[in-house]
Design a protein around this motif. Structure first.
Motif, PDB file in Angstrom:
ATOM      1  N   PRO A 250     -27.153  18.510  30.435  1.00  0.00           N
ATOM      2  CA  PRO A 250     -26.126  17.902  29.461  1.00  0.00           C
ATOM      3  C   PRO A 250     -25.310  16.819  30.555  1.00  0.00           C
ATOM      4  CG  PRO A 250     -25.825  20.382  29.217  1.00  0.00           C
ATOM      5  CD  PRO A 250     -26.973  19.965  30.112  1.00  0.00           C
ATOM      6  N   VAL A 251     -25.359  16.912  31.790  1.00  0.00           N
ATOM      7  CA  VAL A 251     -24.690  15.983  32.799  1.00  0.00           C
ATOM      8  C   VAL A 251     -25.831  14.681  32.693  1.00  0.00           C
ATOM      9  CG1 VAL A 251     -24.130  15.612  35.035  1.00  0.00           C
ATOM     10  CG2 VAL A 251     -23.608  17.625  34.121  1.00  0.00           C
ATOM     11  N   TRP A 252     -27.055  15.046  32.704  1.00  0.00           N
ATOM     12  CA  TRP A 252     -28.046  13.844  32.558  1.00  0.00           C
ATOM     13  C   TRP A 252     -27.669  12.877  31.417  1.00  0.00           C
ATOM     14  CZ3 TRP A 252     -31.819  12.346  29.089  1.00  0.00           C
ATOM     15  CH2 TRP A 252     -32.613  11.292  29.531  1.00  0.00           C
ATOM     16  N   PHE A 253     -27.493  13.554  30.141  1.00  0.00           N
ATOM     17  CA  PHE A 253     -27.184  12.999  28.859  1.00  0.00           C
ATOM     18  C   PHE A 253     -25.789  12.156  29.235  1.00  0.00           C
ATOM     19  CE2 PHE A 253     -30.298  15.472  26.834  1.00  0.00           C
ATOM     20  CZ  PHE A 253     -31.139  14.543  25.916  1.00  0.00           C
ATOM     21  N   TRP A 254     -24.850  12.689  29.798  1.00  0.00           N
ATOM     22  CA  TRP A 254     -23.686  12.020  29.940  1.00  0.00           C
ATOM     23  C   TRP A 254     -23.825  10.921  30.936  1.00  0.00           C
ATOM     24  CZ3 TRP A 254     -19.483  13.243  33.872  1.00  0.00           C
ATOM     25  CH2 TRP A 254     -18.425  12.790  33.623  1.00  0.00           C
ATOM     26  N   LEU A 255     -24.522  10.995  32.076  1.00  0.00           N
ATOM     27  CA  LEU A 255     -24.352   9.960  33.120  1.00  0.00           C
ATOM     28  C   LEU A 255     -25.411   8.840  32.899  1.00  0.00           C
ATOM     29  CD1 LEU A 255     -23.415  12.105  36.329  1.00  0.00           C
ATOM     30  CD2 LEU A 255     -21.977  10.650  34.824  1.00  0.00           C
ATOM     31  N   ALA A 256     -26.636   9.442  32.548  1.00  0.00           N
ATOM     32  CA  ALA A 256     -27.695   8.543  32.446  1.00  0.00           C
ATOM     33  C   ALA A 256     -28.112   8.105  31.257  1.00  0.00           C
ATOM     34  CB  ALA A 256     -29.025   9.208  33.081  1.00  0.00           C
ATOM     35  N   ARG A 257     -27.665   8.658  30.016  1.00  0.00           N
ATOM     36  CA  ARG A 257     -27.922   8.071  28.911  1.00  0.00           C
ATOM     37  C   ARG A 257     -26.694   7.614  27.869  1.00  0.00           C
ATOM     38  NH1 ARG A 257     -33.476   7.517  27.861  1.00  0.00           N
ATOM     39  NH2 ARG A 257     -33.060   7.953  25.432  1.00  0.00           N
ATOM     40  N   GLY A 258     -25.509   7.828  28.523  1.00  0.00           N
ATOM     41  CA  GLY A 258     -24.052   7.236  28.166  1.00  0.00           C
ATOM     42  C   GLY A 258     -23.644   7.920  27.034  1.00  0.00           C
ATOM     43  N   TYR A 259     -23.969   9.371  26.574  1.00  0.00           N
ATOM     44  CA  TYR A 259     -23.623  10.049  25.620  1.00  0.00           C
ATOM     45  C   TYR A 259     -22.060  10.285  26.056  1.00  0.00           C
ATOM     46  CZ  TYR A 259     -28.001  11.010  23.348  1.00  0.00           C
ATOM     47  OH  TYR A 259     -29.116  10.730  22.790  1.00  0.00           O
ATOM     48  N   SER A 260     -21.408  10.811  24.882  1.00  0.00           N
ATOM     49  CA  SER A 260     -19.859  10.971  25.018  1.00  0.00           C
ATOM     50  C   SER A 260     -19.770  12.319  25.801  1.00  0.00           C
ATOM     51  CB  SER A 260     -19.472  11.534  23.696  1.00  0.00           C
ATOM     52  OG  SER A 260     -18.322  12.141  23.804  1.00  0.00           O
ATOM     53  N   PRO A 261     -18.805  12.364  26.503  1.00  0.00           N
ATOM     54  CA  PRO A 261     -18.367  13.777  27.481  1.00  0.00           C
ATOM     55  C   PRO A 261     -18.531  14.993  26.636  1.00  0.00           C
ATOM     56  CG  PRO A 261     -16.724  11.849  27.821  1.00  0.00           C
ATOM     57  CD  PRO A 261     -17.403  11.368  26.667  1.00  0.00           C
ATOM     58  N   ALA A 262     -18.409  14.915  25.548  1.00  0.00           N
ATOM     59  CA  ALA A 262     -18.297  16.044  24.444  1.00  0.00           C
ATOM     60  C   ALA A 262     -19.998  16.704  24.670  1.00  0.00           C
ATOM     61  CB  ALA A 262     -18.605  15.711  22.819  1.00  0.00           C
ATOM     62  N   VAL A 263     -20.908  16.145  25.120  1.00  0.00           N
ATOM     63  CA  VAL A 263     -22.159  16.338  25.527  1.00  0.00           C
ATOM     64  C   VAL A 263     -22.162  17.735  26.511  1.00  0.00           C
ATOM     65  CG1 VAL A 263     -23.061  15.037  27.180  1.00  0.00           C
ATOM     66  CG2 VAL A 263     -24.773  15.722  25.434  1.00  0.00           C
ATOM     67  N   LEU A 264     -21.108  17.462  27.353  1.00  0.00           N
ATOM     68  CA  LEU A 264     -20.883  18.515  28.611  1.00  0.00           C
ATOM     69  C   LEU A 264     -20.134  19.997  27.818  1.00  0.00           C
ATOM     70  CD1 LEU A 264     -19.245  16.227  31.033  1.00  0.00           C
ATOM     71  CD2 LEU A 264     -21.500  16.727  30.796  1.00  0.00           C
ATOM     72  N   LEU A 265     -20.143  20.136  26.551  1.00  0.00           N
ATOM     73  CA  LEU A 265     -19.502  21.226  26.050  1.00  0.00           C
ATOM     74  C   LEU A 265     -20.172  22.508  26.492  1.00  0.00           C
ATOM     75  CD1 LEU A 265     -18.709  20.155  22.524  1.00  0.00           C
ATOM     76  CD2 LEU A 265     -17.015  20.970  24.283  1.00  0.00           C
ATOM     77  N   PRO A 266     -21.578  22.691  26.589  1.00  0.00           N
ATOM     78  CA  PRO A 266     -22.327  23.987  27.131  1.00  0.00           C
ATOM     79  C   PRO A 266     -21.658  24.218  28.551  1.00  0.00           C
ATOM     80  CG  PRO A 266     -23.957  21.960  26.325  1.00  0.00           C
ATOM     81  CD  PRO A 266     -22.629  21.540  26.193  1.00  0.00           C
ATOM     82  N   LEU A 267     -21.066  23.485  29.232  1.00  0.00           N
ATOM     83  CA  LEU A 267     -20.710  23.787  30.680  1.00  0.00           C
ATOM     84  C   LEU A 267     -19.586  25.042  30.456  1.00  0.00           C
ATOM     85  CD1 LEU A 267     -22.363  21.330  31.291  1.00  0.00           C
ATOM     86  CD2 LEU A 267     -20.490  21.003  32.919  1.00  0.00           C
ATOM     87  N   ALA A 268     -18.813  25.054  29.285  1.00  0.00           N
ATOM     88  CA  ALA A 268     -17.917  25.839  28.936  1.00  0.00           C
ATOM     89  C   ALA A 268     -18.543  27.378  28.926  1.00  0.00           C
ATOM     90  CB  ALA A 268     -17.509  25.883  27.710  1.00  0.00           C
ATOM     91  N   LEU A 306     -23.423  24.679  21.383  1.00  0.00           N
ATOM     92  CA  LEU A 306     -22.435  23.696  21.794  1.00  0.00           C
ATOM     93  C   LEU A 306     -23.172  22.374  22.354  1.00  0.00           C
ATOM     94  CD1 LEU A 306     -20.301  26.038  24.218  1.00  0.00           C
ATOM     95  CD2 LEU A 306     -19.675  25.051  22.393  1.00  0.00           C
ATOM     96  N   PHE A 307     -24.251  22.340  22.998  1.00  0.00           N
ATOM     97  CA  PHE A 307     -25.235  21.456  22.991  1.00  0.00           C
ATOM     98  C   PHE A 307     -25.266  20.505  21.942  1.00  0.00           C
ATOM     99  CE2 PHE A 307     -29.430  19.453  24.954  1.00  0.00           C
ATOM    100  CZ  PHE A 307     -28.811  18.526  25.661  1.00  0.00           C
ATOM    101  N   ALA A 308     -25.697  20.821  20.797  1.00  0.00           N
ATOM    102  CA  ALA A 308     -26.098  20.221  19.362  1.00  0.00           C
ATOM    103  C   ALA A 308     -24.842  19.608  19.165  1.00  0.00           C
ATOM    104  CB  ALA A 308     -26.628  21.215  18.587  1.00  0.00           C
ATOM    105  N   LEU A 309     -23.684  20.418  19.242  1.00  0.00           N
ATOM    106  CA  LEU A 309     -22.503  19.728  18.914  1.00  0.00           C
ATOM    107  C   LEU A 309     -22.026  18.614  19.632  1.00  0.00           C
ATOM    108  CD1 LEU A 309     -20.040  19.924  17.098  1.00  0.00           C
ATOM    109  CD2 LEU A 309     -18.920  21.407  18.703  1.00  0.00           C
ATOM    110  N   GLY A 310     -22.255  18.693  20.900  1.00  0.00           N
ATOM    111  CA  GLY A 310     -21.950  17.640  21.857  1.00  0.00           C
ATOM    112  C   GLY A 310     -23.044  16.228  21.585  1.00  0.00           C
ATOM    113  N   LEU A 311     -23.956  16.663  21.209  1.00  0.00           N
ATOM    114  CA  LEU A 311     -25.095  15.257  20.983  1.00  0.00           C
ATOM    115  C   LEU A 311     -24.581  14.672  19.593  1.00  0.00           C
ATOM    116  CD1 LEU A 311     -28.541  17.300  21.424  1.00  0.00           C
ATOM    117  CD2 LEU A 311     -27.626  15.550  22.816  1.00  0.00           C
ATOM    118  N   VAL A 312     -24.139  15.377  18.578  1.00  0.00           N
ATOM    119  CA  VAL A 312     -23.770  15.054  17.163  1.00  0.00           C
ATOM    120  C   VAL A 312     -22.524  14.239  17.584  1.00  0.00           C
ATOM    121  CG1 VAL A 312     -22.510  15.606  14.947  1.00  0.00           C
ATOM    122  CG2 VAL A 312     -24.637  16.917  15.913  1.00  0.00           C
ATOM    123  N   ILE A 313     -21.447  14.535  18.283  1.00  0.00           N
ATOM    124  CA  ILE A 313     -20.240  14.060  18.624  1.00  0.00           C
ATOM    125  C   ILE A 313     -20.540  12.633  19.425  1.00  0.00           C
ATOM    126  CG2 ILE A 313     -18.054  14.098  19.850  1.00  0.00           C
ATOM    127  CD1 ILE A 313     -17.916  17.005  18.967  1.00  0.00           C
TER     128      ILE A 313
END
Length: 313
Positions: A250-268, A306-313
């Protein structure tokens, strides 16, 4: 025993054989594949539903195969600390479990006909390989699970292939006509591969917990799981390493691909994962690892949702 009680017991035995607690391993890749498809604007409900049904049938068929072959080969004994195996315990006749295995895989192939219509030759190859590997996990002349290859099988087929396949059939339904012979553009992507890794990692960890619990009895029975081959310390390191992979993605999607911080939801789910890891690092008994096995399945479900939700958001 009354006929009603007998029928109730029979249903319970078949439920034990199907192992519904393992179905998060079938649902999780579809959930993630759908989340990515929504993000990419290629979501297709019917192919996604068929992918889930097919994955669930392959999971159940593999469970039947494992129950049957481990019993007839003498791997399962009364000393085993895991959940009840219906063939070994005599709850269901071996031939009945074997027939159920083949019937379940046949249904998976039937569902696969539609997926092949949508996804073409690549899905035909992947689908047949998945069914053959499901049988070969515990059966055949070279059972994968008894030669240290079970972890790789789960990682590839219940993780990478399942997530990428779910995304592929949705993207292909929008990008190509019926039965494409090649791979349509935009259906196999780096994002789909990386998104598959958390599902692959945590699904494999379900098997790692199972094999650490059964390490001694498997060794005595001559079943060479990866845990038997590498021992407790390396198996625990594998478990922790796979957990780490599931949270790096999820961190890769956020930092390397520019996805919303919502993609970090699985970290919960990290505190829950840490509690499971503590059990894995300190205990080998069935009393501790059976609950840890169920909790790892729940972790897979929660992380994937949570990961799927973060990808959608």
């Amino acid at each position: 025993m009354s006929d009603t009680a007998t029928e109730h017991s029979r249903r319970e035995a078949w439920l034990m054989a199907a192992r519904p607690h393992t179905l998060p391993a079938a649902a999780a890749p579809v959930i993630v594949g759908v989340g990515l498809a929504v993000h990419e604007g290629v979501f297709a409900a019917l192919p996604a539903l068929a992918a889930f049904v097919g994955a669930a049938l392959i999971q159940i068929g593999t469970n039947f195969a494992n129950d049957y072959y481990d019993a007839v080969k003498g791997v399962d004994t009364d000393e085993r600390e895991g959940f009840t195996r219906v063939t070994q315990s005599g709850l269901i006749a071996p031939e009945s479990v074997k027939r159920a295995m083949y019937a379940t895989f046949a249904l998976a192939i039937l569902v696969g006909v539609y997926l092949v219509y949508v996804g073409g030759l690549p899905i035909l190859v992947i689908g047949l390989a998945s069914v053959v590997s499901g049988v070969a996990y515990a059966g055949g002349p070279y059972p994968l699970g008894s030669h240290g290859l079970g972890d790789l099988f789960v990682f590839v087929f219940f993780g990478v292939v399942a997530v990428m396949g779910t995304f592929y059939v949705q993207a292909a339904s929008a990008a190509a006509g019926a039965f494409p012979t090649g791979i349509p553009e935009g259906t196999v992507t780096l994002a789909a591969f990386v998104a598959s890794l958390p599902v692959a990692a945590i699904s494999t960890n379900i098997l790692v917990v199972n094999n650490v619990r059964d390490l001694e009895t498997d060794r005595e029975a001559g079943k060479k799981t990866l845990a038997v081959l590498v021992g407790y310390t390396a198996s625990r390191a594998e478990f922790v390493g796979l957990l780490a992979l599931s949270y790096v993605v999820p961190v890769w999607f956020w930092l390397a691909r520019g996805y919303s911080p919502a993609v970090l939801l699985p970290l919960a789910t990290i505190p829950y994962a840490a509690a499971i890891a503590r059990t894995m690092l300190t205990d080998t008994s069935g009393a501790a690892l059976n609950p840890a096995l169920e909790r790892t399945g729940k972790l897979l479900a929660a992380h994937s949702v949570l990961f799927a939700l973060g990808l959608v958001i």
